[in-house]
Scaffold this active site. Sequence first.
Site, PDB file in Angstrom:
ATOM      1  N   ARG A  34      -0.617  34.802 -16.245  1.00 37.95           N
ATOM      2  CA  ARG A  34      -0.380  35.753 -15.147  1.00 37.95           C
ATOM      3  C   ARG A  34      -0.741  37.166 -15.571  1.00 37.95           C
ATOM      4  NH1 ARG A  34       5.343  34.428 -12.191  1.00 37.95           N
ATOM      5  NH2 ARG A  34       4.475  35.842 -10.643  1.00 37.95           N
ATOM      6  N   ARG A  52      12.344  22.839 -14.399  1.00 37.59           N
ATOM      7  CA  ARG A  52      13.596  22.089 -14.504  1.00 37.59           C
ATOM      8  C   ARG A  52      13.458  21.009 -15.576  1.00 37.59           C
ATOM      9  NH1 ARG A  52      11.458  17.781 -14.327  1.00 37.59           N
ATOM     10  NH2 ARG A  52      10.665  16.632 -12.517  1.00 37.59           N
ATOM     11  N   LYS A  62      16.820   6.475 -13.532  1.00 38.52           N
ATOM     12  CA  LYS A  62      15.431   6.029 -13.482  1.00 38.52           C
ATOM     13  C   LYS A  62      15.190   4.896 -14.487  1.00 38.52           C
ATOM     14  CE  LYS A  62      11.172   8.374 -12.317  1.00 38.52           C
ATOM     15  NZ  LYS A  62      10.498   9.690 -12.247  1.00 38.52           N
ATOM     16  N   HIS A 129      -1.336  17.454  -9.880  1.00 37.73           N
ATOM     17  CA  HIS A 129      -0.359  17.008 -10.869  1.00 37.73           C
ATOM     18  C   HIS A 129      -1.062  16.850 -12.214  1.00 37.73           C
ATOM     19  CE1 HIS A 129       2.935  15.204  -8.041  1.00 37.73           C
ATOM     20  NE2 HIS A 129       2.445  16.331  -7.584  1.00 37.73           N
ATOM     21  N   GLU A 148       5.431  17.596 -17.028  1.00 34.50           N
ATOM     22  CA  GLU A 148       4.673  17.443 -15.795  1.00 34.50           C
ATOM     23  C   GLU A 148       4.502  18.811 -15.138  1.00 34.50           C
ATOM     24  OE1 GLU A 148       4.896  14.479 -12.049  1.00 34.50           O
ATOM     25  OE2 GLU A 148       6.405  16.064 -12.025  1.00 34.50           O
ATOM     26  N   ALA A 160       5.947  20.394   1.501  1.00 30.59           N
ATOM     27  CA  ALA A 160       6.565  19.412   0.613  1.00 30.59           C
ATOM     28  C   ALA A 160       8.083  19.582   0.562  1.00 30.59           C
ATOM     29  CB  ALA A 160       5.978  19.531  -0.792  1.00 30.59           C
TER      30      ALA A 160
END
Length: 238
Positions: A34, A52, A62, A129, A148, A160
Amino acid sequence: MVAFARRMRGEFTRFLMEYRFAVDEVLTKVTILREEFLHLHRYNPIEHVTSRVKTPESILGKVVRRGIAPELATIRRHITDIGGIRITCAFIADTYRVLEALTSQDDVRVLEIKDYIADPKPNGYKSLHAIIEVPVFLSTGTVPVIVEVQIRTIAMDFWASLEHKIFYKHAGEVPDHIASDLAEAAAAAEQLDRRMEQLHTEVHGPAPSEAEGPADTEIDDALLRRLWELSRSSGTGP
């Protein structure tokens, strides 16, 4: 059981710590990008950044759903979204520009890239992604950790976020007419993206390049003159 629980708690604490450090590493890279874009190109393609690390409950949920062996090495290998970063850009071209700048760094290993902008999901979801691996340097040695990265425009992120709320309310079973309306809304968001990018180009011209040079740094005139005199006396100046 007690011994297993004690061992898992200790190992899981360190496991999640590694992911927090990995996310911090990538956030630092994004912050540097940036600043570089803003200084060298006088343009910042990155609007927002969020991050996160999944909670132990989310990770283990999961693990159970996928039938993965409850071993940390196996979890690390099969669950690639434990640490995540989302980068929101103003325009579609910016998403690809940021992805290229991030994934071309020497210490970033690209494991997988999915381009849902060029090839959206059936429900209309669009985003880039990237599953990347970065080194985390600990006192005990270097640990490669997977993160990710999702990169999308403001319009894509808006769609989204609302789509997620709708699906959450309907527990994943969205009526056909709502699914159809969501797809139409995604198409409208894409039209908005492309129209705003077109307007931006009309006003500002093509994306800036390094040839334009960096933004001027504020340096006192007296200091500049001293530097000029030093360069002349040393034979390095004009």
